[in-house]
Design a protein around this motif. Structure first.
Motif, mmCIF file in Angstrom:
data_model
loop_
_atom_site.group_PDB
_atom_site.id
_atom_site.type_symbol
_atom_site.label_atom_id
_atom_site.label_comp_id
_atom_site.label_asym_id
_atom_site.label_seq_id
_atom_site.Cartn_x
_atom_site.Cartn_y
_atom_site.Cartn_z
ATOM 1 N N ASN A 1 42.104 -56.891 -90.795
ATOM 2 C CA ASN A 1 43.267 -56.792 -91.687
ATOM 3 C C ASN A 1 43.465 -55.360 -92.147
ATOM 4 O O ASN A 1 42.577 -54.520 -92.038
ATOM 5 N N LEU A 2 44.666 -55.083 -92.606
ATOM 6 C CA LEU A 2 45.078 -53.715 -92.927
ATOM 7 C C LEU A 2 45.059 -53.514 -94.431
ATOM 8 O O LEU A 2 45.496 -54.384 -95.184
ATOM 9 N N GLY A 3 44.544 -52.359 -94.858
ATOM 10 C CA GLY A 3 44.456 -52.052 -96.277
ATOM 11 C C GLY A 3 45.636 -51.218 -96.769
ATOM 12 O O GLY A 3 46.494 -50.791 -95.991
ATOM 13 N N ASP A 4 45.651 -50.955 -98.067
ATOM 14 C CA ASP A 4 46.755 -50.233 -98.712
ATOM 15 C C ASP A 4 47.001 -48.858 -98.085
ATOM 16 O O ASP A 4 48.132 -48.383 -98.025
ATOM 17 N N GLN A 5 45.930 -48.178 -97.627
ATOM 18 C CA GLN A 5 46.113 -46.811 -97.102
ATOM 19 C C GLN A 5 46.926 -46.803 -95.810
ATOM 20 O O GLN A 5 47.703 -45.878 -95.561
ATOM 21 N N LEU A 6 46.769 -47.849 -94.991
ATOM 22 C CA LEU A 6 47.579 -47.910 -93.760
ATOM 23 C C LEU A 6 49.034 -48.203 -94.092
ATOM 24 O O LEU A 6 49.939 -47.756 -93.392
ATOM 25 N N GLU A 7 49.270 -48.945 -95.179
ATOM 26 C CA GLU A 7 50.655 -49.167 -95.621
ATOM 27 C C GLU A 7 51.297 -47.822 -95.993
ATOM 28 O O GLU A 7 52.430 -47.527 -95.610
ATOM 29 N N VAL A 8 50.543 -46.993 -96.724
ATOM 30 C CA VAL A 8 51.071 -45.687 -97.142
ATOM 31 C C VAL A 8 51.312 -44.784 -95.931
ATOM 32 O O VAL A 8 52.399 -44.219 -95.772
ATOM 33 N N ILE A 9 50.292 -44.665 -95.060
ATOM 34 C CA ILE A 9 50.406 -43.734 -93.922
ATOM 35 C C ILE A 9 51.531 -44.157 -92.979
ATOM 36 O O ILE A 9 52.210 -43.309 -92.394
ATOM 37 N N THR A 10 51.760 -45.477 -92.832
ATOM 38 C CA THR A 10 52.835 -45.940 -91.939
ATOM 39 C C THR A 10 54.173 -46.032 -92.679
ATOM 40 O O THR A 10 55.153 -46.523 -92.129
ATOM 41 N N ASN A 11 54.204 -45.561 -93.928
ATOM 42 C CA ASN A 11 55.422 -45.578 -94.747
ATOM 43 C C ASN A 11 56.018 -46.990 -94.853
ATOM 44 O O ASN A 11 57.233 -47.172 -94.826
ATOM 45 N N GLY A 12 55.094 -47.988 -94.887
ATOM 46 C CA GLY A 12 55.545 -49.368 -95.086
ATOM 47 C C GLY A 12 55.886 -50.115 -93.808
ATOM 48 O O GLY A 12 56.277 -51.279 -93.860
ATOM 49 N N THR A 13 55.736 -49.461 -92.630
ATOM 50 C CA THR A 13 55.965 -50.188 -91.363
ATOM 51 C C THR A 13 54.953 -51.321 -91.263
ATOM 52 O O THR A 13 55.261 -52.437 -90.854
ATOM 53 N N TYR A 14 53.689 -51.020 -91.626
ATOM 54 C CA TYR A 14 52.647 -52.040 -91.729
ATOM 55 C C TYR A 14 52.363 -52.229 -93.211
ATOM 56 O O TYR A 14 52.435 -51.274 -93.980
ATOM 57 N N LYS A 15 52.018 -53.474 -93.597
ATOM 58 C CA LYS A 15 51.744 -53.710 -95.017
ATOM 59 C C LYS A 15 50.374 -54.357 -95.202
ATOM 60 O O LYS A 15 49.931 -55.143 -94.366
ATOM 61 N N SER A 16 49.722 -53.996 -96.309
ATOM 62 C CA SER A 16 48.485 -54.718 -96.660
ATOM 63 C C SER A 16 48.916 -56.064 -97.244
ATOM 64 O O SER A 16 49.925 -56.151 -97.934
ATOM 65 N N ILE A 17 48.168 -57.099 -96.941
ATOM 66 C CA ILE A 17 48.589 -58.466 -97.292
ATOM 67 C C ILE A 17 47.604 -59.085 -98.279
ATOM 68 O O ILE A 17 46.395 -58.920 -98.151
ATOM 69 N N GLU A 18 48.183 -59.792 -99.242
ATOM 70 C CA GLU A 18 47.343 -60.470 -100.236
ATOM 71 C C GLU A 18 46.554 -61.593 -99.556
ATOM 72 O O GLU A 18 47.093 -62.340 -98.737
ATOM 73 N N GLU B 1 52.935 -55.798 -88.067
ATOM 74 C CA GLU B 1 54.229 -55.729 -88.775
ATOM 75 C C GLU B 1 54.517 -56.987 -89.584
ATOM 76 O O GLU B 1 55.151 -56.918 -90.626
ATOM 77 N N ASN B 2 54.053 -58.138 -89.092
ATOM 78 C CA ASN B 2 54.483 -59.397 -89.718
ATOM 79 C C ASN B 2 53.379 -60.215 -90.378
ATOM 80 O O ASN B 2 53.671 -61.160 -91.099
ATOM 81 N N TRP B 3 52.127 -59.866 -90.114
ATOM 82 C CA TRP B 3 51.018 -60.638 -90.683
ATOM 83 C C TRP B 3 50.071 -59.792 -91.525
ATOM 84 O O TRP B 3 49.532 -60.271 -92.515
ATOM 85 N N GLY B 4 49.813 -58.562 -91.081
ATOM 86 C CA GLY B 4 48.800 -57.728 -91.742
ATOM 87 C C GLY B 4 47.384 -58.169 -91.409
ATOM 88 O O GLY B 4 46.413 -57.610 -91.912
ATOM 89 N N PHE B 5 47.292 -59.180 -90.549
ATOM 90 C CA PHE B 5 46.010 -59.778 -90.145
ATOM 91 C C PHE B 5 46.101 -60.170 -88.676
ATOM 92 O O PHE B 5 47.164 -60.583 -88.214
ATOM 93 N N PHE B 6 44.995 -60.079 -87.953
ATOM 94 C CA PHE B 6 44.906 -60.722 -86.640
ATOM 95 C C PHE B 6 43.428 -60.897 -86.312
ATOM 96 O O PHE B 6 42.565 -60.335 -86.989
ATOM 97 N N GLU B 7 43.172 -61.713 -85.306
ATOM 98 C CA GLU B 7 41.784 -61.951 -84.912
ATOM 99 C C GLU B 7 41.589 -61.373 -83.523
ATOM 100 O O GLU B 7 42.486 -61.504 -82.683
ATOM 101 N N VAL B 8 40.455 -60.712 -83.273
ATOM 102 C CA VAL B 8 40.219 -60.181 -81.922
ATOM 103 C C VAL B 8 39.030 -60.878 -81.267
ATOM 104 O O VAL B 8 38.035 -61.182 -81.916
ATOM 105 N N VAL B 9 39.196 -61.160 -79.967
ATOM 106 C CA VAL B 9 38.106 -61.706 -79.145
ATOM 107 C C VAL B 9 37.922 -60.743 -77.967
ATOM 108 O O VAL B 9 38.774 -59.888 -77.723
ATOM 109 N N ASN B 10 36.812 -60.863 -77.260
ATOM 110 C CA ASN B 10 36.478 -59.901 -76.187
ATOM 111 C C ASN B 10 36.578 -58.467 -76.707
ATOM 112 O O ASN B 10 37.179 -57.593 -76.074
ATOM 113 N N HIS B 11 35.962 -58.264 -77.875
ATOM 114 C CA HIS B 11 36.084 -56.983 -78.581
ATOM 115 C C HIS B 11 34.953 -56.025 -78.240
ATOM 116 O O HIS B 11 34.885 -54.929 -78.786
ATOM 117 N N GLY B 12 34.054 -56.459 -77.346
ATOM 118 C CA GLY B 12 33.003 -55.538 -76.903
ATOM 119 C C GLY B 12 31.701 -55.644 -77.685
ATOM 120 O O GLY B 12 30.733 -54.969 -77.354
#
Length: 320
Positions: A217-234, A30-41
């Protein structure tokens, strides 16, 4: 280094700390559009192999070519900012719907095999993450994968990049600022040479290099599908004067004929006056538009798709 950049330990999802990890993912989306994952398998051993082979391939097959390109364009001596070129050496691999890993020239057999294995693991991780996003959004499990499906399944590909040392990093970007067009992006990046930055609240923030992590990170299509709840970030890559930065970005995107539109359940949750914020369109049409406008703001792309929407009868969505 941005100390509060969101890092999610996916191992916690199997423990009593699951709610905290899910909250961290929610806040990051919701607030970054980015995160890092560890212990991801994905094993550290596989990641180290991918890194070693990628760096070896660059040195053997691409470094000289890049130097020749720089010399031919006179880039060592530029005096003014260059805005139509990125300081990067890249090649692309396709995995879905059909792999081209065995057709791409110059790769040795071990490298092909390792990249194929790595792609399978990343595909699984992408689908796992999409289900975690569904859970946070209150969508049924599998909704996002289905929304991406189209008639032949999702498209999935990898851009392998190296960013060599740059003599004029103030004048030439490693990669110019843009949002990603597609779905969810999984990046395995150099843990020594930094350069990736995202735009947050008007400031450029470093995405910290961390050993064995995968940046999401999240792309433009996730912004559309979530109706802007999540945003793609520059985001952008700053060229560095020392060290070559490796970046392996894998894009888990909708199929070319997938019809993309805001999830009906999420529209109902939005404020009354601007319920539906995004158009309905075919992913391939968006990509054609994006190809020419990648380094410009995303809002006009969404507006242009609205104009297309009125002329296209998209019919009911295919679900598989």
């Amino acid at each position: 280094m941005e100390s509060n950049f969101p890092v999610v330990d996916m191992g916690l999802l199997q423990t009593e700390k699951r709610p905290e990890a899910m909250d961290k993912i929610k806040d990051a989306c919701e607030n970054w559009g980015f995160f890092e994952v560890v212990n991801h398998g994905i094993s550290h051993e596989l990641l180290d192999t991918v890194e070693n082979l990628t760096k070896g391939h660059y040195k053997k097959c691409m470094e000289q070519r890049f130097k020749e390109m720089v010399a031919s364009k006179g880039l060592e001596a530029v005096q003014t900012e260059i805005d139509d070129l990125d300081w990067e050496s890249t090649f692309f691999l396709k995995h879905l719907p059909v792999s081209n890993v065995y057709e791409v020239p110059d790769l040795d057999d071990e490298y092909r095999k390792v990249m194929k294995d790595f792609a399978l693991k990343l595909e699984k991780l992408a689908e796992n993450l999409l289900d975690l996003l569904c859970e946070n959004l209150g969508l049924e499990k599998g909704y996002l994968k289905k929304a991406f499906y189209g008639s032949k399944g999702s498209t999935f590909g990898t851009k392998v990049s190296n960013y060599p040392p740059c003599p004029k990093p103030d004048l030439i970007k490693g990669l110019r600022a843009h949002t990603d067009a597609g779905g969810i992006i999984l990046l395995f990046q150099d843990d020594k040479v930094s350069g990736l930055q995202l735009l947050k609240d008007g400031s450029w923030i470093d995405v910290p290099p961390m050993k064995h992590s995968i940046v999401i990170n999240l792309g433009d299509q996730l912004e559309v599908i979530t109706n802007g709840t999540y945003k793609s970030i520059e985001h952008r890559v700053i060229a560095q004067q020392d060290g070559t930065r490796m970046s392996i970005a894998s894009f888990y995107n909708p199929g070319s004929d997938a019809v993309i539109f805001p999830a009906p359940e999420l529209i109902e949750k939005t404020e009354e006056e601007n319920k539906l914020k995004y158009p309905k369109f075919v992913f391939e049409d968006y990509m054609k538009l994006y190809a020419g406008l990648k380094f410009q703001a995303k809002e006009p792309r969404f507006e242009a798709m609205k104009a297309v929407e009125t002329t296209v009868n998209l019919g009911p969505i295919e679900t598989v």
